[in-house]
Design a protein around this motif. Structure first.
Motif, mmCIF file in Angstrom:
data_model
loop_
_atom_site.group_PDB
_atom_site.id
_atom_site.type_symbol
_atom_site.label_atom_id
_atom_site.label_comp_id
_atom_site.label_asym_id
_atom_site.label_seq_id
_atom_site.Cartn_x
_atom_site.Cartn_y
_atom_site.Cartn_z
ATOM 1 N N ARG A 18 -23.851 2.387 27.167
ATOM 2 C CA ARG A 18 -22.794 1.735 26.398
ATOM 3 C C ARG A 18 -21.445 2.424 26.527
ATOM 4 N NH1 ARG A 18 -23.536 -0.382 20.178
ATOM 5 N NH2 ARG A 18 -21.537 -1.426 19.989
ATOM 6 N N TYR A 19 -21.454 3.776 26.583
ATOM 7 C CA TYR A 19 -20.195 4.514 26.546
ATOM 8 C C TYR A 19 -19.922 5.347 27.797
ATOM 9 C CZ TYR A 19 -20.653 3.280 21.636
ATOM 10 O OH TYR A 19 -20.805 2.595 20.465
ATOM 11 N N ARG A 58 -21.036 6.288 16.514
ATOM 12 C CA ARG A 58 -21.727 5.723 17.677
ATOM 13 C C ARG A 58 -23.189 6.159 17.708
ATOM 14 N NH1 ARG A 58 -17.564 7.040 22.673
ATOM 15 N NH2 ARG A 58 -15.845 5.675 22.050
ATOM 16 N N ALA A 60 -26.837 -4.520 29.061
ATOM 17 C CA ALA A 60 -25.583 -4.106 28.418
ATOM 18 C C ALA A 60 -25.298 -4.957 27.186
ATOM 19 C CB ALA A 60 -24.434 -4.220 29.415
ATOM 20 N N LEU A 120 -27.552 -3.842 24.247
ATOM 21 C CA LEU A 120 -27.113 -2.558 23.716
ATOM 22 C C LEU A 120 -25.884 -2.716 22.835
ATOM 23 C CD1 LEU A 120 -27.612 -0.084 26.685
ATOM 24 C CD2 LEU A 120 -28.640 0.078 24.420
ATOM 25 N N GLU A 121 -24.933 -3.517 23.272
ATOM 26 C CA GLU A 121 -23.714 -3.713 22.491
ATOM 27 C C GLU A 121 -24.008 -4.435 21.174
ATOM 28 O OE1 GLU A 121 -20.190 -5.175 24.165
ATOM 29 O OE2 GLU A 121 -20.268 -3.914 25.960
#
Length: 453
Positions: free
Chosen positions: A29-30, A63, A162, A165-166
């Motif tokens: 994610r990051y 986060r 993705a 996950l977001e």
């Protein structure tokens, strides 16, 4: 524990390790799997560096906490309708993710051709190859065998990992297959829409109308309006008056929205328009209510507690009013009335009488607010170069600007007030009282304070 340190060059630096249990999800994610780094140049003041470090660390910890919470919830099942509704959310997410890409129409057309002919078409059964006219709609692609073969390619091209996950979603294996199959039938329309946008065709997209309404399927617990407001209040620590006024706004928002993470513009507009009543004017809704919502939701988006903030875009029409006064300030007659009334307070031994007598005069001379004067302490009265000053500081009580400032000495030619100190129970407070003989300077009667104590 993460600490802010200074390097040999004077720069500020810090590191925050990513817990092992969420490293994979955090990296997806990051971008960073092992640690996040903080750096500021040496020219930044220590106070600003600590403030910015605190903001950075808070964001990283939020986060990590969000990813841990999503993981702790465990896999979640989906019904078939929920899978298609979630595919609708994926469709909007995928377009917003790529609509600003500087890709040519040919790029998206090529991806669409690969999807049709190589990913799906290559799995056509022999019966179709022999008699394609018997199945012009390619219904064979919905067979369990073909779905199983194309799922890996669909998941890769649609960036499903993705997306999940977001959204903080952890699906069961069956739910993941069901969702991938729902996305499979909508990936081609997504490519076609992106091709149209690349050509400059921004006509309305009608494809989202095919999706059912999305029910709550997120693994993350819903965010209540009052929970968001309390989080903002604890982090920002606004004035008590602001908390008191804005709490009403978020109580109403909680009654209207079960989850404030994803409030659409249309929902926000309809709700805010309905807030206008005979008791609550359009000016109040457009001003105080919209300001409260916009401020707290903007903070929530920055802290990644919610996904969107529709309120800056909501416009409330406010009818124009007739204004009878020329300005907000008092005119000469009003000033005379207020100050003359204060002179009627003659019982100088009563605390409230002294305040009513002298606070209006000191406010008139200094421009200070009444609350700032009445909360003065003995330590706030200071002498400099033979003149007495009053220091207004946030440590004494609430100050609107939250910045300390000094009330200068009053004009000695017209000075007719003084400060004397008298103690309140268990507090060292400054009280205004009249002195004998109208002194020409400000003075503090410390003896009286000690006698009162």
């Amino acid at each position: 524990m993460t600490r802010l340190t200074r390097t040999s060059t004077g720069a500020y630096a810090a590191r925050k390790a990513i817990p092992e249990g969420v490293r994979k999800a955090y990296a997806a994610r990051y971008g960073n799997a092992w640690e996040e780094k903080f750096h500021l140049n040496a020219g930044v003041s220590a106070h600003e560096a600590r403030a910015r470090f605190g903001e950075w660390l808070a964001e990283i910890e939020i986060r990590i906490a969000s990813l841990k919470a999503a993981k702790a919830k465990g896999p979640q099942p989906l019904t078939r309708q929920q899978a298609f509704a979630l595919a609708g959310q994926w469709y909007s997410w995928f377009l917003s993710r790529h609509e600003r890409d500087l890709k040519t129409p040919g790029h998206w057309r090529a991806l669409a051709d690969i999807l049709v002919w190589e990913v799906i078409g290559s799995n056509a059964p022999d019966e179709y190859e022999q008699r394609p006219e018997d199945d012009p709609e390619w219904d064979w692609q919905f067979s369990p065998e073909v779905k199983k073969e194309i799922r890996p390619a669909i998941a890769l091209e649609a960036e499903i990992a993705a997306f999940l996950l977001e959204q903080g979603l952890n699906l069961t294996p069956d739910a993941a297959e069901l969702f991938t199959d729902a996305v499979s039938g909508n990936l081609l329309p997504a490519f076609q829409r992106l091709e149209a946008l690349a050509r400059g065709d921004f006509s309305p997209d009608k494809h989202p109308d095919v999706f059912p309404k999305l029910e709550q399927v997120s693994a993350v617990a819903p965010v209540k309006a009052l929970e968001l407001f309390d989080a903002w209040r604890n982090a920002v620590q606004p004035a008590e008056g602001t908390v008191y006024r804005w709490a009403t706004v978020f109580k109403e928002a909680e009654r209207r929205f079960a989850d404030v993470r994803r409030i659409s513009y249309d929902e926000a507009k309809v709700w805010m328009t309905g807030l206008i009543t005979e008791e609550r004017s359009a000016g109040t809704v457009a001003g105080a209510w919209r300001t409260a919502l916009k401020t707290v939701f903007t903070w929530g988006v920055k802290e990644r507690l919610i996904d969107s903030n529709p309120f800056p875009e909501v416009h409330i029409s406010v009818p124009r009013k007739n204004v009878e006064r020329e300005g907000k300030g008092f005119d000469t007659a009003e000033i005379k009335t207020i100050l003359s009334a204060s002179l009627l307070c003659s019982d100088i031994d009563a605390y409230n009488e002294r305040a009513c007598r002298w606070v209006p005069w000191i406010c008139a001379y200094s421009g200070a607010r009444a609350g700032e004067i009445t909360q003065l302490r003995a330590a706030d009265i200071q002498q400099r170069d033979g003149f007495w000053f009053a220091r207004l500081t946030p440590s004494a009580g609430k100050i609107k600007t939250r910045k300390a400032r000094t009330i200068p000495p009053m004009n000695t030619s017209s000075n007719k007030v003084s400060f004397s100190l008298c103690a309140r129970p268990r507090a060292d407070r400054c009280s205004i009282s009249r002195t004998t003989g109208w002194p020409s300077e400000l003075k503090i009667d410390h003896d009286k304070t000690r006698r009162s104590e």
